[in-house]
Enzyme design. Sequence first.
Site, PDB file in Angstrom:
ATOM      1  N   ASN A   1     -12.673  11.257  13.731  1.00 35.67           N
ATOM      2  CA  ASN A   1     -12.794   9.907  14.280  1.00 35.67           C
ATOM      3  C   ASN A   1     -12.901   9.952  15.801  1.00 35.67           C
ATOM      4  O   ASN A   1     -13.156  11.001  16.390  1.00 35.67           O
ATOM      5  CB  ASN A   1     -11.582   9.074  13.858  1.00 35.67           C
ATOM      6  CG  ASN A   1     -10.298   9.606  14.469  1.00 35.67           C
ATOM      7  OD1 ASN A   1     -10.081  10.804  14.494  1.00 35.67           O
ATOM      8  ND2 ASN A   1      -9.452   8.732  14.970  1.00 35.67           N
TER       9      ASN A   1
ATOM     10  N   CYS B   1     -10.627   9.907  18.010  1.00 35.94           N
ATOM     11  CA  CYS B   1      -9.601  10.703  18.695  1.00 35.94           C
ATOM     12  C   CYS B   1      -9.296  12.016  17.985  1.00 35.94           C
ATOM     13  O   CYS B   1      -8.283  12.655  18.277  1.00 35.94           O
ATOM     14  CB  CYS B   1      -8.326   9.876  18.852  1.00 35.94           C
ATOM     15  SG  CYS B   1      -8.596   8.316  19.720  1.00 35.94           S
TER      16      CYS B   1
ATOM     17  N   GLU C   1      -8.164  12.992  15.087  1.00 38.00           N
ATOM     18  CA  GLU C   1      -7.019  13.282  14.225  1.00 38.00           C
ATOM     19  C   GLU C   1      -7.245  12.893  12.764  1.00 38.00           C
ATOM     20  O   GLU C   1      -6.447  13.255  11.902  1.00 38.00           O
ATOM     21  CB  GLU C   1      -5.745  12.599  14.755  1.00 38.00           C
ATOM     22  CG  GLU C   1      -5.578  11.139  14.402  1.00 38.00           C
ATOM     23  CD  GLU C   1      -6.321  10.192  15.332  1.00 38.00           C
ATOM     24  OE1 GLU C   1      -5.967   9.017  15.404  1.00 38.00           O
ATOM     25  OE2 GLU C   1      -7.273  10.660  16.010  1.00 38.00           O
TER      26      GLU C   1
END
Length: 922
Positions: A553, A555, A557
């Site tokens: 995604n 970020c 994670e």
Amino acid sequence: MIKRNGQVVPFDNSKISVAITKAFLAVEGGTAAASSRIHETVAKLTTQVMGTFERRMPSGGTIHIEDIQDQVELALMRAGEHKIARDYVIYREEQARKRAQKRALSAEAERAAGAISVLQPDGSRAPLDIERLQTVVSEACADLADVSASKILEEALRNLYDGVTLDEVTTSLVITARTLIEQEPNYTYAAARLLCDDLRSEALEFLGVTQRATQQEMALYYPQALQAYIAKGIQLELLSPELADFDIARLGAAIQPERDLQFTYLGLQTLYDRYFIHSNETRFELPQVFFMRIAMGLAVREDDKNARAIEFYQLLSSFDYMSSTPTLFNAGTLRPQLSSCYLTTVPDDLSGIYGAIRDNALLSKWAGGLGNDWTPVRALGSYIKGTNGKSQGVVPFLKVVNDTAVAVNQGGKRKGAVCAYLETWHLDIEEFLELRKNTGDDRRRTHDMNSANWIPDLFMKRVFEGGEWTLFSPNDTPDLHDSYGADFEAKYEAYEAQTRSGELKLFKRVKAENLWRKMLGMLFETGHPWITFKDPCNLRSPQSHVGVVHSSNLCTEITLNTSDEEIAVCNLGSVNLPQHIDENGLNLEKLQKTVTTAVRMLDNVIDINYYSVPQAERSNFRHRPVGLGLMGFQDALYKQHIAYSSPEAVEFADRSMEAISYYAIQASSALAEERGTYSSFEGSLWSQGILPIDSLERLAESRGDQYLQIDRTQTLDWDTLRERVRAKGMRNSNVMAIAPTATIANITGVSQSIEPTYQNLYVKSNLSGEFTVVNPYLVNDLKARNLWDKVMVNDLKYYDGSAQAIDRIPADLKAIYSTAFEVEPRWIVEAASRRQKWIDQAQSLNLYINNASGKKLDVTYRMAWLSGLKTTYYLRSLAATGTEKSTVDKGTLNAVAAAAAPQPAPVPKACSLDDPDCEACQ
């Protein structure tokens, strides 16, 4: 030495040096030019003063503190430092005056206050209510060590004038308190409490409860405020009418007003500016009402919703756990878009491409962060059958995606944020690497969006082995996109054979090492694309039986399956780790309780959530993934006096994540027993009794042991849990992911996510203004050793928040308080590796490298892959130039730049309030 209160303490000559240094700093400042002269002169004068006492008392003796200060004055005069001596005398007199009037306002302040009238909202004037101000400031300073109410009040009164408004009175108090934070971190709580007084006035008056109330009176007013708030919010169509169905009186009685006192100034200001519900810019949501609104919004589908709302409120308001930003924004509202991030796969046709861009816009509108998999889209120069022409490749479409993210911000509250992923074998990969460059054709650049490499293990093996790498267009090799592990290797090598036989025409062959160097070079120069690894994400995915993970995604994670039919959704929240540390270390009993409630809250998000596109709703209801993470890892180390760069920190990362993993899986299994398993459970790794720790075997089998170096130690009773999961099932396909937590860590006053401390003293600039950030753990440890003073503050400024060059700081504290760029990357990677073995998704892992070079980057990222990491996030490299030193003596600080150097464009900051793009997950 005899102190002024009569106490006799051991003599410490370093305090003489500190006193003289303070005098010089007050007159000459702490510029670089003055520093060397000051150090030399101070050393000489200290020796002179000591010599006087040694001559008087060669065998030792007792001296009064005033006698010492007299000798300091004489030494300054004899050395010809008349200006310094004069200021030292004045300083002594001022300190004496303050001591005499410590408990009361000075006569001058009393007279000044009596001459001030306050302009009322109706235009009339009234005398300044000094009694109320004293009450408010005293409340703000209550139970705070080394904080002076009179100091705040007197300084604030100096800034007032006749005809001042009520708002200006409050502002003067807050600004006064915040200017003192660098000297004493506890003033951040005083500033927050003074700000809270202003918030109370604004909200309570708007709600018609009362015009003003002190903190002590809020036990009476909070229940009334909650009732008025729910009614007003529904009337203004800002809150869901469902909230009126709760027992408001019962919930109001459960509110704990004293929890307003735990905010830092940065935390409360952030909530006020960007989270509290408002009408025409009037915030009418108070801090504890805010938490209760979120709790109600998450409990609205519960059978006993009142009891659950109180349970959720207790967890949120205690700061033991915090929901992600979209949940905080939207819970209990008419459009409860509570999910954090969305992952999509973009199909290889024009309708599908623009449909994906439209989905981006709709998802972004409601505060979702986006990760797009662009690998299926054919490469530059590939054949287009419909037009008998050639494709322009992926890059021109990414320019449209970039501009869409700018145009459609997240509900008007923060910038739109998207990350594009491309697999390393894609023929457009070399141009993709250059998307963030500041040179070249700007039509083929994306300056506002993020990008990431999606790297197969086969490529990394070729890098290690010095082999060649072949680039393809996905319309010629469509099955590579959905393949991983041994299956990918076999198909990839078959396509390579076709290039040699002439069967496949459109391709390019490069040295794997050269492409790897270019990846790292662009990462070094522009901060993008990030390095993420396809195979561990898929081989360890519990959901490999129903799809493929094609990207992470925004970020890095989240690792969930995507396809044309399904947009993956993840719902995030984070355990506040230091809240679960006591004198015995990690409090497992408390952690289990927190995690159990948190997983229930996250599961509720799925059923309550507003879905702006049907593919997201379909996917979320089918698989029900959640991502429980953690924040404040660095604070948890501080509380245990453990250095980040140590085996003990690595071990703590392992044990703490093991516990969170165990309790999260246990909680999801218990929910499955209560509510039923998620619909695609059968065939998953869970259903086979394969937990995240067990899935390491699949990765090891695919790679070979020579390419996987990871500790597999475990301490809890995993056999019992394994059998429970197999028998009872799981409510959620995925349960863990460590997000950046930028904003919610600020709200709760802890270090973000799993990050090492950026600096021990610096100014943080964000959308709410500038905030002095001081490491309170360091300050407390320095106080315990009588080392915290203005000289230490000045030294920390001079050395850019680093303790390493300050001689007075002992070695053990220097080790504990090493900052991010003083922590070797191997410790960050090793700690992440220990966590990753327990996590069914991934973690937002920033890598900090001081004096970065090609070799350092190469070693670090190879180590990340060998350590079994699924993804990495930003590379942060310290700039070649440091902070200007000419202002270190002033009350303001310079923010230290963290940039990828050497190059003209600044590196994107790690997920933080400084760069709102990075907040989309938290």
